[in-house]
Structure formats: C-alpha cells, structure tokens
Scaffold this active site. Structure first.
Site: not given
Ligand code: AP5
Length: 246
Positions: A31, A106, A155, A188, A199
């Site tokens: 994402k 979410r 990552r 992270r 998660r």
């Molecule tokens: P990356 O692009 O970083 O993936 P991502 O989908 O953004 O994954 P996240 O781990 O950031 O998502 P998340 O939803 O768990 O975390 P968030 O920060 O939102 O890619 C991942 C890796 O893969 C990278 O190394 C990249 O290089 C590689 N990659 C990408 N695409 C690729 C491809 N096509 N091929 C190969 N490699 C690839 O949330 C963190 C925490 O915050 C949550 O757990 C929660 O506690 C809180 N939070 C955030 N938003 C909310 C909300 N709306 N409501 C409540 N709590 C929330």
C-alpha cells in the site's frame, strides 16, 4: 479525469482533479509503496495513518501515548482517535484536488465515517470541488499470506525521506543505506514476526469486511499485489484512469 489545464507533466495535467483514492490490503501488500508512486504521479498527498500515528508516538503527543500500546500489540487504534486525526489532515490545502489514503479506512465504522465526511465536504462546492471529495476509488491489493510476511520481515525504510526498500525484492544500491540521501535505513518496531502475525489476524478480522462494503457500492478495484512493483503501479494507474474517464 476531471478539470483540465494547459500544463501537462508525465502525461497528467498538473491541475487535474483526481479525487479520493483508498489503498486497501493486508500488512505488506505494498500500500505504502504504491501510494507514494501514485501520489507522485498525480501530485496529490499520500496520507498514511500508520505514518501519522508513528510520528505522534515518536513525538509523545497525547494521541501517540494513547495509540502506542495498540500499535505495539498489532491491534487497531480506536476508531474515534484515527478519524479525528484524518479529519484534521484532510483539511490541509494540499488535498484540494484529491488525496490517497494508505491504511485508512480499516474498519467498517471508519469507512462509514469517511463517506459521511466526504458528503459534508461536497455540500455547496462547484463541480471541480465536488470531484475532489467524490466517493473514493478503492484499490485492493491482493497478496499471498507468505508473501506479506516475507515482505514485511525484509522491509527497511529511510527515516529521512520515507522511501521503502526490501532486502529481498528492492534492495538499496549500498546495503543498509538510502539511495537518495545516504541515511542509514531502519526497520519498523512492529515488524517483528510475532507482531506481524497479529497484524495479519487483525486485518482478517476487522479490515477484510471492507471488501464487501466497497464492492456493494461498486467502488472496488482488485489488483494482483503479488506482481512486481512496476506492474502493480501500471494496473493501478490503468484502473484509476478508466474509472475516472468521463
Ligand atoms: P509496503 O508498501 O511498506 O506495504 P504496506 O502495505 O504499506 O504494509 P504496512 O506494513 O505498512 O501496512 P500496515 O497496514 O500493517 O501498517 P500501517 O503503517 O498502515 O511494502 C512492504 C514491503 O514489501 C517493502 O519492503 C516493499 O519494498 C516490499 N514490496 C512492496 N510491493 C512489492 C512488490 N510488488 N513486490 C515485491 N516487494 C514489494 O499501520 C501500522 C499500525 O498503525 C497498525 O497495526 C495499527 O495499530 C495502526 N493503524 C494504522 N492505520 C490505522 C487505522 N486506520 N485504524 C486503526 N489503527 C491504525
């Protein structure tokens, strides 16, 4: 897409109204990676609730202190805290022609809050203003469970410019160093295998119902997130262009 102007950059009119875009998918789906590329292409802001929350935690704000325990466990932060934070962000001037939400909504409650918020924003606006806060296009990135896990464990990100790397799939030129600004890359805190598994469970339980929510509204676009980054971007752009063409 919406309003056109004379200035065209990379095939996209500079002031084209893009409207809201949502990136939906499990942890590690890509994402953030895709949101950055799409944001750059259309010159709209990427609004990552994860990044905003981590920033609040790092600065020990009241919100950060209330969110930290949930984040450390791999649980969601309460809806009201996240929606208030998003409402403040959406009021900034850079959202005037659209924005890309990464990690929000979410839960069904968050999605329904967003629908109401956008509807209120549309009131009294002209056509271009309404297009900027139109009902969102939802891009769902679908990835295999094991791929999500491996991507997250590999990552690394740059604390200065936010660029995302992967030691398996997208390594930097020099190991451990950002290609663009030379900053040492970091992992992270919530990317340990135990927390990632939590998660992923949280995603299945609380976020997956959004697929039906948006499908029922005809706003869902499903994309194979297991493909290489460039292919996912190309399919996303194609979907956005075809959904928004008059
Ligand atoms: P990356 O692009 O970083 O993936 P991502 O989908 O953004 O994954 P996240 O781990 O950031 O998502 P998340 O939803 O768990 O975390 P968030 O920060 O939102 O890619 C991942 C890796 O893969 C990278 O190394 C990249 O290089 C590689 N990659 C990408 N695409 C690729 C491809 N096509 N091929 C190969 N490699 C690839 O949330 C963190 C925490 O915050 C949550 O757990 C929660 O506690 C809180 N939070 C955030 N938003 C909310 C909300 N709306 N409501 C409540 N709590 C929330």
């Amino acid at each position: 897409m919406g309003a056109q102007t004379s200035s065209v950059v990379g095939g996209v009119a500079k002031e084209t109204v893009v409207g809201p875009i949502i990136m939906l998918g499990p942890p590690g789906a890509g994402k953030g990676t895709q949101a950055k590329l799409i944001a750059q292409r259309y010159e709209i802001p990427q609004i990552s609730t994860g990044d905003l929350l981590r920033d609040n935690v790092a600065h020990k704000t009241d919100l950060g202190l209330r969110a930290q325990a949930s984040m450390d466990r791999g649980d969601l932060v309460p809806d009201d805290l996240v929606c208030d934070m998003v409402a403040l962000r959406l009021q900034l001037a850079d959202c005037v022609k659209g924005f890309i939400l990464d990690g929000f909504p979410r839960t069904v409650q968050q999605a329904s809050w967003l629908d109401g918020y956008l509807e209120t924003m549309r009131a009294g606006k002209n056509a271009a203003g309404q297009a900027a806060c139109a009902p969102p296009v939802v891009i769902r990135l679908m990835v295999e469970y094991n791929n999500s896990l491996q991507r997250i464990v590999g990552r690394r990100s740059c604390p200065t410019c936010g660029r995302i790397y992967n030691i398996y799939f997208q390594p930097p030129i020099v190991e451990g160093i950002c290609d663009f600004d030379g900053t040492p890359l970091v992992s992270r805190l919530d990317d340990s295998e135990d927390v990632v598994k939590e998660r992923l469970k949280t995603y299945e339980r609380q976020t997956l119902p959004l697929v039906d929510y948006y499908r029922a509204q005809g706003r869902l676009v499903e994309i194979d997130g297991d493909l290489p980054v460039e292919d996912v971007t190309a399919r996303t752009v194609q979907a956005l262009e075809s959904r928004r063409s008059p």
